[in-house]
Design an enzyme around this catalytic site. Structure first.
Site, PDB file in Angstrom:
ATOM      1  N   GLU A 426       0.825  -1.220   0.000  1.00  0.00           N
ATOM      2  CA  GLU A 426       0.000   0.000   0.000  1.00  0.00           C
ATOM      3  C   GLU A 426       0.858   1.269   0.000  1.00  0.00           C
ATOM      4  O   GLU A 426       0.570   2.237   0.719  1.00  0.00           O
ATOM      5  CB  GLU A 426      -0.959  -0.012   1.194  1.00  0.00           C
ATOM      6  CG  GLU A 426      -1.943  -1.174   1.150  1.00  0.00           C
ATOM      7  CD  GLU A 426      -2.866  -1.230   2.357  1.00  0.00           C
ATOM      8  OE1 GLU A 426      -2.759  -0.351   3.241  1.00  0.00           O
ATOM      9  OE2 GLU A 426      -3.699  -2.145   2.431  1.00  0.00           O
ATOM     10  N   GLU A 502      -3.918  -9.119   0.571  1.00  0.00           N
ATOM     11  CA  GLU A 502      -4.375  -8.823   1.932  1.00  0.00           C
ATOM     12  C   GLU A 502      -5.893  -8.823   1.900  1.00  0.00           C
ATOM     13  O   GLU A 502      -6.499  -8.116   1.093  1.00  0.00           O
ATOM     14  CB  GLU A 502      -3.831  -7.475   2.389  1.00  0.00           C
ATOM     15  CG  GLU A 502      -4.002  -7.203   3.881  1.00  0.00           C
ATOM     16  CD  GLU A 502      -3.216  -5.966   4.306  1.00  0.00           C
ATOM     17  OE1 GLU A 502      -2.009  -5.904   3.990  1.00  0.00           O
ATOM     18  OE2 GLU A 502      -3.806  -5.073   4.923  1.00  0.00           O
TER      19      GLU A 502
END
Length: 820
Positions: A426, A502
C-alpha cells in the site's frame, strides 16, 4: 577446536562449529541502558550499573502502557481518511521511542576472518568494536553483517562490542519493538571462505522421476588459488543422495558452480515439507579451508494466466495469513518456540502460507516455515520514497533500498518455503505518475538476484494502479481488499490473474457478541470490542465469506492472505481515533493471548481438509436474554446440521449453493454459503446441541455446550508437557475460569495470580483484551471472557516446573511441566 569450545563455555554462547568455521550466537552477558550515554562505545566505559539482559531483547514490551506514547495526528490515506485525527494506541501505547545502548564482550581466534551478523536491530543501528565505529544499518527489520577483522584484537584479548539504537517518534504504523530484538552472531573463518549467504541453490528441472540441482557458491579471497569443492547432498535422514568433486581455477567475478541429479526426489509442499542439505567442503591448494551447509527443498512453482497457481504441477489456492512480527506479550524479541506455537495453531486451522507484513522476517520464522510446511511471500517495505509516517523508511529509501533488498534476497532465496517476493505494501508511490518506475526498479533487483521467483506488491488504490501502469508491470498483481474490483482488474490487466495479497480485515473480540446480529462496517461499541459473530469489518474491508467465494468460483484468483493470523500490538481499528485504552488490533483470527477466536473455526471449516470442524457460536450463558431470539451460527465442514435447544429442534440448515445466494434477498445470504445459521433460536438456560450430517444425510458428529453456573475453579491447559532445558523453551498455559462442570464462565472476569517454581520462570501473560493496560510481565492479570494465557520459560536446568494460578472465591489450579 579446544580453544573454540573453551570460548563457548566461558561466555555462555550458542555455537555451531566446523574445524575451519565457527558460528557463535551472542546471547548472554549483554548490558543495556535506555537513553543516550556519552562515550558508551569506549572499552573503558563503566557499564556496571547497566541492566544485564539476554539477547534477543525488547526494551519496551514491559511498558508501561500510556496514551501519550507516540501520539500521531494523521490522516491514514490507506484507510480512506481525508482529514487528520488524533490516533491513540497506533503503535501499541508502549515506550519504544528513544535511544538505547547495548554492550558485550567476545574473544576471537588468531588469524581468522571475523564477521558480525545481526538478524535485526530496531533501529538505526550503529556498531562499534573496541571503540571504533564499524558501520551502520538504519532499517530495523533487515539482517546485516560487517567484517570486523580490522577492528578486533589479534592477541587473544577480549573485544568490546557496543551497539547504539534509536527509534524516532512517528516512525511506525504498528508496534515495531525496540532494541536487539533478534539474534547476533559471531562468525570466524579462514581467509578463503564462503561469505555470509554465499550460496544459491536452484532446481532447473523438477519431476517425479528426477530433479536437477544447481549450486552456486561465492568465495572470498580465492582469486589466485586453485579451488576444489566437494559437495554431498543429504536427504532428511542424513543419507547421501548424490555428490560432486570439482576442481577449477577461481574467477573472482563468478561463483563456483556445481550440478547434481537427484533421482526420485521428495518434493517439498505444505503437506510434505521435505528438506535436503548440501554439505560443501572447500579446498585451496589441497588444504581444507571452509565448510558450508545449505538447506533447500525441491519443488516447482508456476503461475499460469487464467488458470492460477500450481505447486509441483497441481493447482492450489493460497490459504494464507498476514502476520506482524510481534509475539504478543513477548513483544518483538524473537523466540523460536513462540513462533512454532503460532505456526502450530495456524497449521491446524488449515493455513498453508504466510505473508511477512510488512517487513523482512526473523530467520527463525523462515526456517520453521521450511520445516513445518508454509509457503511464504516475503515483503520488505511499507514505505518507499513517499512517506506514510513522518519518520518512516522514506528517509532511507534512495540510499538503502537496494542494499536492503539484496540482503533479504540473498538471505532467503535458498528457502523452499519462499514462493514469491513482494516489494511493498500500500505504498503511496503507487499513485504517483512515475510510481511504476520505482516498482520496476525494485522488481528488477528481485529478478537480478533471484530469477526463479516472481514478484508481487500489495496494492489498495485500484483506480490509480489500473490507469498509470503500476499494476501492469508486476509479475503478479496483488490487491489488498477491494474485492468488488477483482473482476475489473482481471479483465484489464495483462497478467490475467489476481492475488488476494491482503484480505478480510474482519474485526472481532473473543467471547464477545453484539445484538442484533447484522453485517456492518466501521461500527463502534461503547466497550471498544467487536462482535464474535464475525459480521463486523472496517470501512475498507469485508467478512471472510467474500474471499472464500472469490477463491472458490474463479480459477484466476490465486487465493488469499488474511489480515491477520494473530492480533498484534498497535493499529486498534476501528478504535483508532482518540479511543484509548484500545491499543492492539482486533483483526486477528487468534487473539493476542494466542487463544483462537470463533473466526478460527470458520477458516478451519473451509481450509482444513484433514480433520472435521464443528463449532457453535455464541456461548450459551446469557442472563437477561431469556426468551429473546439469540442467533446461532455453526462453523463446520459438514454440509448440513440440526440445532437443538434443551431438546427442542430448530430444524436443519444446509450450506447454500452459489445460485441460492445469488437469488436471495436475505442480508446474510452469502454467509449461509459457508456457515449454518439459525436466526430464530430462543435463549433459555440449559443445553445447546448441534448434530451434523454428511453429504449422504448420515449423522456424523455432534457438539454440545451448556449454560455456565457459578465460577468454581481454575482449569489449566498447557500446550506442552515437556520442555528443553535450554533456557529458551516455552510453554503456553491457558487459564480458564470454569464452573463445577468445567463450563467456561465468560461473564465473570477476576484477577488471577500466578506463581512458578522449579526449573523455569514466569515470562509473561495476556488475556486478549485490546483495552487491558496491565503490563504483560506482571504475575497477576484479570481474565477476559473467562480466559487468559500465561507463558513460562525453562531456566536452563533439568527438573520440574510447577505452575499455580489462583483467584479469590475459586479453587486454585496447578500443573507440572517436565524439563529435560
Amino acid at each position: 577446536m579446544k580453544k573454540i569450545l573453551f570460548l563457548a563455555v566461558a561466555f555462555s554462547f550458542s555455537l555451531v562449529i566446523h574445524a575451519q568455521r565457527s558460528s557463535i550466537t551472542l546471547e548472554k552477558g549483554w548490558r543495556f541502558m535506555k537513553g543516550e550515554q556519552a562515550n558508551a562505545s569506549d572499552p573503558l566505559f563503566d557499564d556496571s550499573k547497566w541492566e544485564t539482559v539476554v539477547v534477543p531483547h525488547d526494551w519496551a514490551i514491559t511498558g508501561p502502557f500510556d496514551r501519550n506514547n507516540d501520539l500521531q495526528d494523521v490522516a491514514i490515506v490507506q484507510d480512506m481518511e481525508k482529514k487528520a485525527s488524533l490516533k491513540t494506541g497506533r503503535t501499541g501505547g508502549l515506550p519504544y521511542m528513544g535511544v538505547g545502548w547495548y554492550r558485550t564482550t567476545f574473544k576471537t581466534l588468531p588469524h581468522k576472518k571475523v564477521e558480525l551478523l545481526f538478524d535485526g536491530a530496531m533501529s538505526e543501528a550503529k556498531i562499534y568494536v573496541n571503540g571504533k565505529e564499524v558501520g551502520e544499518w538504519p532499517y530495523g527489520y533487515n539482517s546485516f553483517h560487517f567484517d570486523v577483522t580490522p577492528y578486533v584484537n589479534q592477541d587473544g584479548k577480549t573485544n568490546l562490542l557496543a551497539v547504539r539504537l534509536e527509534n524516532k517518534i512517528h516512525s511506525s504504523r504498528w508496534y515495531p519493538g525496540a532494541g536487539l530484538y533478534r539474534n547476533v552472531h559471531l562468525i570466524m573463518t579462514d581467509s578463503i571462505r564462503v561469505p555470509v549467504w554465499g550460496t544459491y541453490v536452484t532446481t532447473p528441472h523438477v519431476s517425479a522421476d528426477f530433479a536437477s540441482v544447481s549450486l552456486k557458491t561465492q568465495l572470498d579471497n580465492a582469486e589466485s588459488a586453485n579451488i576444489r569443492m566437494v559437495t554431498t547432498i543429504l536427504d532428511a535422514d542424513g543419507r547421501v543422495v548424490t555428490s560432486k568433486d570439482n576442481t577449477r581455477g577461481m574467477d573472482k567475478n563468478k561463483p563456483f558452480e556445481q550440478h547434481f541429479i537427484v533421482e526420485k526426489p521428495h518434493l517439498w509442499s505444505p503437506e510434505t515439507p521435505y528438506l535436503y542439505t548440501a554439505k560443501s567442503k572447500i579446498y585451496a591448494g589441497g588444504k581444507l579451508v571452509d565448510q558450508y551447509d545449505t538447506r533447500f527443498g525441491i519443488r516447482s512453482v508456476e503461475f499460469i494466466a487464467d488458470r492460477g497457481f500450481f505447486l509441483n504441477g497441481r493447482q492450489r489456492k493460497f490459504q494464507g495469513v498476514c502476520n506482524h512480527h510481534d509475539l504478543g506479550p513477548l513483544g518483538a524479541a524473537v523466540n523460536r518456540e513462540a513462533l512454532r506455537h503460532q505456526l502450530t495453531l495456524l497449521k491446524d486451522m488449515g493455513c498453508d502460507a504466510i505473508r511477512t507484513s510488512h517487513n523482512m522476517p526473523a530467520p527463525e520464522l523462515v526456517e520453521l516455515c521450511d520445516e513445518m510446511g508454509f509457503m511464504m511471500v516475503i515483503e520488505p517495505f511499507d514505505e518507499w520514497d513517499t512517506a506514510k509516517c513522518e519518520n518512516g523508511y522514506h528517509r532511507f529509501f534512495k540510499t538503502w533500498a537496494e542494499k536492503d533488498m539484496v540482503n533479504m534476497l540473498h538471505q532467503y532465496r535458498n528457502s523452499a518455503s519462499v514462493v514469491m517476493w513482494s516489494i511493498g505494501n500500500e505504498v503511496p508511490t503507487q499513485c504517483n505518475a512515475e510510481g511504476y518506475r520505482v516498482a520496476g526498479y525494485l522488481q528488477d533487483i528481485c529478478h537480478r538476484e533471484d530469477p526463479t521467483r516472481l514478484v508481487t506488491c500489495g496494492m489498495d488504490q485500484v483506480s490509480c494502479v489500473l490507469e498509470n501502469g503500476f499494476a501492469s508491470i508486476l509479475d503478479i498483481p496483488g490487491l489488498n481488499y477491494r474485492t468488488q474490483r477483482y473482476h475489473e482488474a482481471y479483465q484489464k490487466l495483462p497478467q490475467n490473474m489476481i492475488l488476494g495479497s491482503e484480505t478480510a480485515s474482519t474485526v472481532s473480540s473473543r467471547g464477545t457478541y453484539k445484538f442484533p446480529v447484522r453485517l456492518q462496517g466501521q461500527v463502534l461499541h461503547p466497550d471498544h470490542q467487536s462482535s464474535g459473530y464475525d459480521t463486523e469489518y472496517c470501512s475498507w474491508s469485508n467478512v471472510p465469506d467474500v474471499d472464500f467465494s472469490l477463491a472458490e468460483d474463479y480459477p484466476w484468483t490465486l487465493g488469499q492472505f488474511v489480515w491477520t493470523g494473530f492480533d498484534y500490538l498497535g493499529e486498534p481499528s476501528p478504535y483508532s481515533v482518540d479511543s484509548w485504552p484500545s491499543h492492539s488490533s482486533l483483526f486477528g483470527i487468534i487473539d493476542l493471548a494466542s487463544i483462537p477466536k470463533d473466526r478460527y473455526y470458520l477458516y478451519r471449516s473451509h481450509w482444513n481438509k484433514q480433520s472435521h470442524t464443528l463449532h457453535i457460536v455464541p456461548h450459551w450463558t446469557w442472563p437477561g436474554r431469556e426468551g429473546k431470539a439469540t442467533p446461532v451460527f455453526v462453523y463446520t465442514d459438514y454440509p448440513e446440521a440440526e440445532l437443538f435447544a434443551n431438546g427442542k429442534s430448530y430444524g436443519r440448515q444446509h450450506k447454500w449453493s452459489r445460485e441460492e445466494v445469488q437469488s436471495s434477498t436475505d442480508s446474510l445470504a452469502l454467509l449461509r454459503r459457508y456457515r449454518l445459521i439459525w436466526t430464530d433460536a430462543i435463549y433459555e438456560p440449559g443445553e445447546l446441541k448441534v448434530v451434523a450430517y454428511d453429504a449422504h444425510g448420515n449423522k456424523s458428529s455432534e457438539e454440545t455446550i451448556h449454560t455456565a453456573g457459578k465460577p468454581h475453579h481454575l482449569e489449566l491447559v498447557a500446550n506442552r508437557t515437556n520442555l528443553k532445558a535450554d533456557g529458551k523453551d516455552l510453554v503456553y498455559i491457558t487459564v480458564r475460569l470454569v464452573d463445577v462442570n468445567n463450563n467456561l464462565c465468560t461473564g465473570d472476569d477476576r484477577m488471577i495470580s500466578m506463581k512458578v517454581n522449579g526449573a523455569g520462570y514466569y515470562k509473561a501473560a495476556a488475556n486478549g483484551d485490546a483495552t487491558c493496560l496491565v503490563p504483560f510481565n506482571r504475575s497477576s492479570m484479570p481474565t477476559f471472557k473467562g480466559q487468559l494465557s500465561a507463558i513460562v520459560q525453562s531456566s536452563g536446568n533439568s527438573g520440574t516446573i510447577t505452575f499455580e494460578a489462583s483467584a479469590k472465591g475459586v479453587k486454585t489450579g496447578k500443573l507440572s511441566i517436565q524439563v529435560n
